[in-house]
Design an enzyme around this catalytic site. Structure first.
Site, PDB file in Angstrom:
ATOM      1  N   LYS A   1    -127.177  33.808  42.464  1.00 28.35           N
ATOM      2  CA  LYS A   1    -125.952  34.589  42.232  1.00 28.35           C
ATOM      3  C   LYS A   1    -126.235  36.065  42.462  1.00 28.35           C
ATOM      4  O   LYS A   1    -125.480  36.765  43.150  1.00 28.35           O
ATOM      5  CB  LYS A   1    -125.440  34.358  40.800  1.00 28.35           C
ATOM      6  CG  LYS A   1    -124.861  32.968  40.583  1.00 28.35           C
ATOM      7  CD  LYS A   1    -124.634  32.636  39.105  1.00 28.35           C
ATOM      8  CE  LYS A   1    -124.204  31.179  38.958  1.00 28.35           C
ATOM      9  NZ  LYS A   1    -124.083  30.737  37.556  1.00 28.35           N
TER      10      LYS A   1
ATOM     11  N   GLN B   1    -125.047  32.919  31.646  1.00 24.42           N
ATOM     12  CA  GLN B   1    -125.421  31.595  32.142  1.00 24.42           C
ATOM     13  C   GLN B   1    -125.515  30.598  30.984  1.00 24.42           C
ATOM     14  O   GLN B   1    -126.140  30.880  29.954  1.00 24.42           O
ATOM     15  CB  GLN B   1    -126.757  31.690  32.900  1.00 24.42           C
ATOM     16  CG  GLN B   1    -127.202  30.410  33.572  1.00 24.42           C
ATOM     17  CD  GLN B   1    -126.323  29.992  34.752  1.00 24.42           C
ATOM     18  OE1 GLN B   1    -125.645  30.821  35.363  1.00 24.42           O
ATOM     19  NE2 GLN B   1    -126.320  28.720  35.074  1.00 24.42           N
TER      20      GLN B   1
ATOM     21  N   ASP C   1    -116.276  33.760  35.133  1.00 28.29           N
ATOM     22  CA  ASP C   1    -116.408  32.307  34.998  1.00 28.29           C
ATOM     23  C   ASP C   1    -115.057  31.654  34.714  1.00 28.29           C
ATOM     24  O   ASP C   1    -114.918  30.433  34.874  1.00 28.29           O
ATOM     25  CB  ASP C   1    -117.328  31.971  33.817  1.00 28.29           C
ATOM     26  CG  ASP C   1    -118.766  31.716  34.220  1.00 28.29           C
ATOM     27  OD1 ASP C   1    -118.985  31.176  35.311  1.00 28.29           O
ATOM     28  OD2 ASP C   1    -119.661  32.046  33.414  1.00 28.29           O
TER      29      ASP C   1
HETATM   30  N1  GUN Z   1    -124.199  26.741  33.981  1.00 29.49           N
HETATM   31  C1  GUN Z   1    -123.914  25.784  34.891  1.00 29.49           C
HETATM   32  N2  GUN Z   1    -122.813  26.114  35.584  1.00 29.49           N
HETATM   33  C2  GUN Z   1    -122.395  27.297  35.104  1.00 29.49           C
HETATM   34  C3  GUN Z   1    -121.311  28.159  35.438  1.00 29.49           C
HETATM   35  O1  GUN Z   1    -120.476  27.882  36.306  1.00 29.49           O
HETATM   36  N3  GUN Z   1    -121.225  29.305  34.720  1.00 29.49           N
HETATM   37  C4  GUN Z   1    -122.105  29.624  33.733  1.00 29.49           C
HETATM   38  N4  GUN Z   1    -121.921  30.758  33.080  1.00 29.49           N
HETATM   39  N5  GUN Z   1    -123.120  28.841  33.401  1.00 29.49           N
HETATM   40  C5  GUN Z   1    -123.261  27.689  34.093  1.00 29.49           C
END
Ligand code: GUN
Length: 302
Positions: free
Chosen positions: A56, A100, A123
């Site tokens: 990311k 995350q 998100d």
């Molecule tokens: N962990 C797995 N997928 C995601 C996501 O889309 N966003 C976040 N913040 N954590 C994750």
């Protein structure tokens, strides 16, 4: 042996074109004095989360974003993490905040999610954004990345008008199943959410013109569950042993038995290079959308 009939939905290529739109939007914002800023918070050192977070951050930096990765030890207290979120809420250089998941068990994820400013919640997990999506206020909501990306793949296969089609979503998570069901409903599909307690899951899936599989069980959905010509979106990312690649090796497979389903479906996403690349592209898209809204500028269309 039968030839696969399904056309492959190339998530990597489609994500690439989304990324180009993001780049143009980011360049325009930057020229207006606003560099899109994305902060990704990683608590602890889960290897899979480390990979996701690094990707990311790398993608954001490659697009010219102000990209910040904040690593904190698994021992951080909930209060300290809330204080970090508040700092990012106040930081004018940051337009998107992503914490995350999963978090260590002593931290309540919903408290953290609810502390993020909804207009920086890239998100789309904050209850304000969940509510806006559910009430159809797409113009003000930030929509979760994987569901938003899945809808773009469906549009690529079937075009913009999917009204009246029967969609079956397998999985009811807040991250994928529920929001993708909302998005399909908004497009006037007839939507069923199936899950681990669904009776006769194969029979339910056989009704579907669109199948979105998001359960996290390797190759659960078999070829004979698929209605001929259906569009199959496989959100699963399951790591399974792959002794054929050598001792201790693994490979990624989806929730759908791809080789079987590809003989029956009309369109299908592969794993990898299906939904996965779309998730990251939509995170970048949400960040430029958030930056545009915060600045009161017109937002790009994806
Ligand atoms: N962990 C797995 N997928 C995601 C996501 O889309 N966003 C976040 N913040 N954590 C994750």
């Amino acid at each position: 042996m039968a030839e696969p009939s399904a056309k492959i939905i190339d998530g990597s290529a489609i994500a690439g074109s989304i990324t180009e739109t993001v780049r143009a939007a980011s360049d325009a914002l930057t020229a207006a004095g606003i560099v899109p800023g994305l902060a990704v918070v990683l608590v602890g050192a889960d290897p899979a989360s480390e990979v996701y977070v690094r990707n990311k951050g790398r993608t954001a930096a490659a697009l010219g974003f102000h990209s910040v990765q904040l690593n904190r030890p698994a021992t951080i207290s909930e209060t300290e993490l809330l204080a970090l979120v508040e700092e990012l809420n106040q930081d004018q250089a940051i337009h998107g905040i992503l914490v995350q998941m999963p978090l260590p068990s002593h931290i309540d994820p919903s408290r953290i999610i609810e502390a993020i400013r909804p207009d920086k919640d890239v998100d789309g997990f904050h209850p304000i954004n969940v509510g806006r999506l559910a009430t159809g206020s797409r113009g003000t909501a930030l929509v979760p990345c994987t569901p938003a990306g899945s809808m773009i793949l469906i549009r690529h296969a079937l075009g913009a008008d999917i009204a009246g089609l029967r969609a079956v979503v397998i999985g009811r998570s807040n991250i994928v199943g529920k929001p993708v069901a909302q998005l399909l409903l908004q497009e006037n599909c007839t939507v069923t959410i199936a899950h681990s307690r669904t009776r006769d899951l194969p029979g339910v899936v056989r009704e579907a013109d669109i199948v979105v599989a998001a359960v996290g069980r390797a190759r659960l959905v078999r070829g004979d569950w698929i209605k001929p010509g259906a569009t199959v979106i496989d959100v699963g990312m399951n790591r399974i042993p792959a002794p054929e690649r050598g001792e201790g090796q693994t490979r990624l497979v989806g929730d759908v038995a791809f080789d079987e389903a590809a003989l029956v479906a009309g369109w299908i996403t592969p794993v990898p290079k299906g939904v996965g690349p779309m998730t990251i592209a939509m995170l970048m898209a949400n960040t430029v959308t958030a930056a545009s809204r915060i600045a009161g500028l017109p937002e790009p269309n994806f």
